[in-house]
Motif scaffolding. Structure first.
Motif, short mmCIF file in Angstrom:
data_model
loop_
_atom_site.label_atom_id
_atom_site.label_comp_id
_atom_site.label_asym_id
_atom_site.label_seq_id
_atom_site.Cartn_x
_atom_site.Cartn_y
_atom_site.Cartn_z
N ARG A 1 0.84 -1.18 0.00
CA ARG A 1 0.00 0.00 0.00
C ARG A 1 0.88 1.24 0.00
N ASP B 1 -2.30 -1.66 10.95
CA ASP B 1 -3.29 -1.96 9.91
C ASP B 1 -2.80 -3.17 9.14
N PHE C 1 -3.58 -6.43 6.51
CA PHE C 1 -4.48 -6.68 5.41
C PHE C 1 -3.93 -7.76 4.49
N THR C 2 -4.82 -8.28 3.64
CA THR C 2 -4.47 -9.26 2.62
C THR C 2 -4.43 -8.55 1.28
N GLY D 1 -7.87 -7.51 0.36
CA GLY D 1 -8.63 -6.80 1.37
C GLY D 1 -9.73 -7.63 2.01
N ARG E 1 -9.49 -9.71 4.46
CA ARG E 1 -9.34 -9.70 5.91
C ARG E 1 -8.54 -8.46 6.28
N THR E 2 -9.15 -7.58 7.06
CA THR E 2 -8.48 -6.35 7.47
C THR E 2 -8.60 -6.20 8.97
N ARG F 1 -7.51 -3.58 12.14
CA ARG F 1 -7.01 -2.26 12.51
C ARG F 1 -6.95 -2.14 14.02
N GLY G 1 -14.01 -8.51 7.10
CA GLY G 1 -13.57 -9.49 6.12
C GLY G 1 -14.71 -10.22 5.45
#
Length: 752
Positions: A108, A623, A625-626, A629, A631-632, A634, A665
């Motif tokens: 990202r 943060d 993530f995969t 997205g 599975r996220t 925070r 997710g």
């Protein structure tokens, strides 16, 4: 022969050769976009081996002039992206176009943000602490008011109607915010109290919300003492879009029978619902916009705490020529609301109290106020690009609030003369210039006027009218010193004339820098100062209708100084998954903080400059993530120590610990689930003066709130079920105000 010096001959030869030299040079122009085609601002485009280059503007475009004829390697680079190179040959007098599409270097690269520097920047380059609430977060949680959105931001605590960023605010019933609210970069605080108008925003058309943590007065002036919240609206889409959103839910009945002995309706489910319709489109290649119509109804979980709200917002963008953009954002909101101010004690928490006979139900309650509010807003803007490296913008604003009280006996809406009429209007001119690829200069002037008449004010000789004109000049210099080191310096001078009787001036500097340690880690450090001029309500409120308060026209401005150091890092796990981290250490000093204090001889409260204070701490954000997205996770944790240096004790109403955690997710097929947890520790110190008027006003406990949601997508229809405060935890959001119990909600959204 005349005596002609050698230097004169040299200048003459140079002037004679200039046309030939110019003809032997060329120009390179182009654009830089990301992998999905979005324009990237602030990308350095350089001729390798030379000092010539340019930085892309807000449209992702660049222009390099006076390039000697020849063959070169042209390179585009930005933090978080792969370096891209192109071979280019420039002929004499030729303009060559070279476009870049650069790939994200890590999983990202961060958002493009504008609040930290009054211009478009990549989030990883911003040398301050900043959080972004994205559109997907607003939609998933069915956010329909700003306070609901800010509850999930690390380091931010919402105390019912007041925003507290890193402990900068205690509690003052939303009279005088220490956090500045912007809408598309323009101030939006109420003209009477400088409070947050939480629901006066077009939430179905919000692009994102940016929260800057720390003083922002060097760029935005007064009000930005503790931070800045900028709500940014969407532009018109390339293809027409229509969206209909509807939601409905109910608050669970009170758990304790003693609470609804005096209010039988507390034993019933209390409904709320709302709907909004939006349409956005481009009418032509140069003209587009959107319109939003919304309605909400909430019966409230407390007695005398219901509201009806209708709003209409519209935005128009017009580009009569490629270098000129004209915009207009306008809105109108009408709200009828019973406002619950404080309870009748911990054993009668659902009923408003009465400060005349605390703990008694004799006579009408003064712990509530009923009003009809009409809010009008208008924001015309103009942006003119003079050259690829030079443009200016003009932004005007007008925000009016017309408040009429509603009679408790008859329900009749009374005259404006019995309420408040206020307007805040002004404008600013800003010039942005990038004389070279590594340098950005911002300069501007700003002016505003504030005029308010209120039956609650006494500004002198029993006058009910107050004014506060202001003007400012500001400048900021951004310099990319080397490929790794960037420095930002800013300065703003503000002047305020308070009610034509007093003038306040303030110089607010800032200095910050960042260092790119490697492709994944960026270090930052900064210093800034802030200030806030007291609101008209803090100076001149003088009334005993709801809460005993007397005016204080001698209030002085609040001041702050902040130092911060931090690090941002992106840690790849492989396969595109990874973890983004942000760690910040902060040290904030405050002078002349304004707080309500008891005035014994008047048996009333008064806003006074109380103390010299210091707040320091650490904030950690994670943060995970995969690649897709699905599975996220925070996590945001803030540890603070807030000290009243005058009294030698902790500041009141500030928690030491704030924790925000969330997971979202994809489950199976079209089903998606999410959960959020919010925690705030019990403040170590509570101001007990309120107990003289409100029973049990010193009762506060730690906050533990858990929310669950489950959504399903069918083509253009999304249905989401929410369980908020799922474990029905009872806590107070602020003194004498019970937080919402468990409540359920179903939301449906159609996009077509």
């Amino acid at each position: 022969m005349p005596n002609v010096s050698l230097r004169t001959l040299e200048w003459a030869a140079l002037l004679w050769l200039l046309p030939a030299l110019a003809a032997a040079q060329g120009t390179i122009v182009g654009s830089v976009t990301g992998t999905s085609g979005e324009p990237l601002p602030g990308v350095n485009v350089l001729l390798a081996g030379t000092t010539q280059g340019a930085a892309t503007n807000v449209e992702g475009q660049y222009r390099i002039t006076n390039v000697p004829a020849g063959a070169y390697v042209l390179a585009a680079s930005a933090v978080g992206f792969e370096r891209a190179e192109r071979e280019v040959t420039v002929a004499p007098g030729e303009t060559v176009t070279v476009d870049f599409r650069i790939n994200e270097l890590t999983i990202r690269s961060g958002e493009v943000v504008v609040t930290a520097g009054r211009r478009a920047q990549l989030e990883q380059r911003v040398p301050v602490s900043l959080s972004v609430v994205a559109p997907r977060d607003l939609e998933a949680r069915n956010i329909v008011a700003l306070d609901d959105a800010l509850r999930y931001v690390p380091g931010v605590q919402v105390q019912e109607n007041q925003v507290n960023v890193r402990g900068s605010s205690g509690f003052s019933y939303n009279v005088g915010s220490r956090v500045l609210l912007l809408l598309d970069g323009l101030p939006l605080l109420t003209p009477d109290s400088d409070g947050f108008p939480f629901d006066a925003l077009p939430f179905s058309q919000i692009e994102r919300i940016e929260v800057v943590k720390g003083p922002g007065s060097a760029l935005y002036g007064g009000g930005a003492l503790g931070g800045v919240v900028n709500v940014i609206t969407k532009d018109a889409p390339e293809t027409p879009e229509t969206s209909v959103r509807a939601f409905a839910g109910a608050y669970q009945p009170a758990r304790y029978e003693v609470w609804y002995e005096t209010w039988p309706e507390g034993d019933a489910y209390r409904p709320f619902f709302g709907t909004s319709i939006t349409h956005a489109r481009k009418v032509s290649p140069t003209l587009g916009g959107w319109v939003q119509l919304g309605y909400q109804r909430d019966d409230g979980y407390l007695n005398f705490n219901e509201f009806d709200l209708s709003q209409l917002y519209a935005k128009v963008d017009w580009r009569p020529q490629p270098t000129l953009k004209v915009g207009l954002l306008a809105g109108v909101l009408n709200r009828t609301k019973d406002t619950f101010l404080f309870w009748n004690g911990s054993r009668d928490a659902l009923q408003p109290g009465n400060v005349v006979l605390a703990g008694s139900r004799d006579g009408p309650p003064s712990g509530t106020t009923d009003n009809n509010t009409l809010q009008l807003s208008l924001w015309p803007t103009l942006t003119h690009v003079l050259a690829p490296d030079l443009f200016y913008s003009v932004r005007l604003r007008a925000f009016a609030a017309l408040i009429r009280p509603i009679s408790d006996e008859t329900g009749e809406v009374r005259r404006f003369a019995d309420g408040t009429v206020g307007v805040r209007y002004g404008g600013e001119w800003q010039l942005d210039w990038a004389p070279k690829a590594s340098r950005q200069l911002t300069f501007g002037v700003s002016g505003d006027a504030l005029l308010t008449r209120s039956s609650l004010f006494r500004t002198g000789d029993d006058d009910e009218q107050g004014s506060q004109p202001e003007g400012a000049v500001f400048a900021q210099w951004d310099e990319q010193v080397t490929e790794r080191i960037a420095v930002v310096a800013g300065l703003r001078f503000d002047g305020y004339a308070i009610d034509a009787s007093d003038t306040v001036t303030r110089l607010s500097p800032k200095l910050s820098g960042s260092y790119v340690l490697n492709e994944a880690v960026t270090l930052r450090a900064g210093f800034g100062q802030g200030f806030r001029v007291p609101s008209l309500a803090e100076r001149f409120a003088d009334d005993r209708s709801f809460f005993p308060i007397v005016r204080n026209p001698d209030l002085q401005p609040e001041r702050s100084s902040s130092v911060e150091a931090g690090v941002r890092a992106t840690l790849p796990f492989g396969g595109g998954a990874g973890l983004q981290t942000d760690v910040a250490l902060f040290w904030n000093d405050y002078w002349d903080l304004i707080e309500p204090a008891i005035k014994p001889e008047a048996s009333a409260f008064q806003f006074v400059n109380l103390t010299r204070a210091r707040i320091r701490g650490v904030e950690i954000g994670l943060d995970a993530f995969t690649p897709t997205g699905d599975r996220t996770l925070r996590l945001g944790y803030t540890l603070m120590r807030s000290d009243d240096l005058t009294l030698g004790q902790e500041l009141s109403f500030r928690p030491r610990h704030l924790l925000k955690a969330g997971i979202d997710g994809q489950l199976v097929g079209p089903f998606r689930a999410g959960a959020d947890y919010r925690f705030a520790s019990r403040p170590r110190r509570v101001d007990s003066d309120f107990v003289r008027f409100v029973p049990n006003a010193d009762v506060l406990v730690a906050q533990h709130f858990v929310d669950f949601r489950l959504s399903v997508d069918w083509s253009r229809l999304r249905v989401t079920a929410h369980a908020r405060n799922a474990f029905d935890y009872y806590a107070l959001e602020r003194p004498a105000f019970l937080g919402a119990p468990r409540h359920y909600e179903v939301q449906m959204q159609w996009d077509f």
